[in-house]
Motif scaffolding. Sequence first.
Motif, PDB file in Angstrom:
ATOM      1  N   LEU A 117     125.635 -55.936 -45.353  1.00  0.00           N
ATOM      2  CA  LEU A 117     125.422 -57.145 -46.543  1.00  0.00           C
ATOM      3  C   LEU A 117     124.555 -58.187 -45.632  1.00  0.00           C
ATOM      4  N   GLU A 119     121.386 -59.721 -42.816  1.00  0.00           N
ATOM      5  CA  GLU A 119     119.895 -59.800 -42.856  1.00  0.00           C
ATOM      6  C   GLU A 119     119.442 -58.613 -42.334  1.00  0.00           C
ATOM      7  N   THR A 124     119.101 -51.894 -49.254  1.00  0.00           N
ATOM      8  CA  THR A 124     118.309 -52.715 -50.079  1.00  0.00           C
ATOM      9  C   THR A 124     119.295 -53.497 -51.031  1.00  0.00           C
ATOM     10  N   THR A 125     118.720 -54.501 -51.746  1.00  0.00           N
ATOM     11  CA  THR A 125     119.821 -54.966 -52.889  1.00  0.00           C
ATOM     12  C   THR A 125     120.143 -54.230 -53.892  1.00  0.00           C
ATOM     13  N   TRP A 126     119.246 -53.166 -54.174  1.00  0.00           N
ATOM     14  CA  TRP A 126     119.547 -52.368 -55.372  1.00  0.00           C
ATOM     15  C   TRP A 126     120.656 -51.156 -54.986  1.00  0.00           C
ATOM     16  N   ARG A 128     123.136 -52.084 -52.470  1.00  0.00           N
ATOM     17  CA  ARG A 128     124.133 -52.888 -52.295  1.00  0.00           C
ATOM     18  C   ARG A 128     124.871 -52.919 -53.677  1.00  0.00           C
ATOM     19  N   PHE A 129     124.199 -53.412 -54.728  1.00  0.00           N
ATOM     20  CA  PHE A 129     124.436 -53.603 -55.945  1.00  0.00           C
ATOM     21  C   PHE A 129     125.272 -52.356 -56.322  1.00  0.00           C
TER      22      PHE A 129
END
Lengths: 334, 194
Positions: A117, A119, A124-126, A128-129
């Motif tokens: 989570l 930097e 990637t953000t995707w 993580r989601f």
Amino acid sequence: MPDPLLYLKSIAAATVTSLLILAVCFPRRSATPTKVNLVSVVAIGVALAAGLSVMSIQWVWPPAGGLDRLLLIVIPVVLGVESISSYCPTDRWWAWLLRIAAVLMTPRVLLHQSIYLGETDQWTTWQRFMTLGICVIVLAAAWFLLSKLAGHRSGFSIPLALCLALLCAGATVMMGGYIKGGAVALPIVGTLIAALSVMWFMQRRMINSPIALPPVILAVGLVSLFGILFIGHFFGRVSSDHAAIVFLAPLLCWFSEMPRLRKLSPRMTGVVRLSLVSIPLVFVFVQAKHDFDEKFSPLVMDQSTNDVSGNHGFAVTVVDHIESLQSFVPKRSR
Amino acid sequence: MRHYVPFLAIIILAGSLVSGGTYSACAAEMYDYDHVHSSVSFKARHLDISWIHGRFNDVSGKFSIDREHPSKSTFALTIKAGSVDTGNQARDEHLRQPDYFDTKQFPTIEFKSTSVKTVDGGYEVTGDFTMHGTTNELTITLMGGKEHDFGKVKRVAFSTTLSLKRSEFNFDKSGIGAIGDKVLIMIDCEGVRE
């Protein structure tokens, strides 16, 4: 380094504390579900604290590691949720809303400030989601399904199945090299078994007003199982396959609701459920043991070669680890 | 007035040249950590009878050296904890686990200087050392500082040995015992600038 004696002390501390609190505080005259659940919350909370303290868990705030966050944030939140939901046994939606809130925060809290989570380019953000979303859905679904099944009949076999899964999860995480992460399963199992024993005993004594299984036992067992496997996978070396199999194994209890098996006596239903759950757990355990042997055998080889060169330092420690762990593990058939 | 204008212009020009020259002489020189000619290694006691040796393969850093005003010099080093290498892959994987470095939670070991002063043969550097999520103040003595010019590349080198206790950095107590609490870290680094 694994310390079997310390683990036994930890299990004993958790079990005795849980037994004592429940034996002294159990509401014998008016054993309403609310009172029984509240007493169970207190007993489980104090027993876990006692067992984990014996295991030298560092109670440092803010918790820095995933395991610390599981023990200092997630499990206390679950205890809090279950104690609040004790007051609304008729209005179950409120209880489930609180549980879903706890489920939503659990994976996020466990991964807090980790490379997943932070930097870094780990996820990637995707990703993580997706990962957090899948974990939330699986945990919520398992909680709902097991709670529903526990309400049917032979409810006591569900937490027993969770205890079996917790033992397997602990052993798998330990054999993956994360010794402390797996060891915390032991006092949790001790606590839950003690609480279940008291409930079973009281149920036998109070035939006129049978005692329902306190939801907190199932909640703590399930969330602990999820947390140990989660940190074992993301911070240790437990594979996603093994983690998924162990976590989902208790759901096999639902097979006892098949038409032919539904006619079985409560005791036989419990036996069938535990037998079904044991099959994937044994499979994962054997696999983990095999991986453990494969992974650490080079270190055993190194010991003999390093002895010749005189550089025999660390290998001896790892061999000590293996020997200590093997005292828990049955010999592999050849 | 006209006679004074060239004179003033010369003074201003000379002044700017002098001040510029002084500035360049006093400015700190920035160096990058040279991976090829540097190493960060460590050793820890085992059973109090022998030493376990290892190194970190992924290290980066920057340091600025101000020869005129040493207190303005800065040193920073970042070590990827996951690059631990003790010559045995299985052991290295074990060291990356949460029982030891917990590299998924604490991926880096960092040192950032907060004050620098000269000592005989080098610098005494005080700074924040962060490992395993815990930051403690440490003072190290960087010996060396000799420069070497080769073509367009300028180098400077330092070496130091520091001793620390794992227990002071919140390492798991159960992992301390057979492997000693005290760890010696040896840093030999070259800084390079073009």
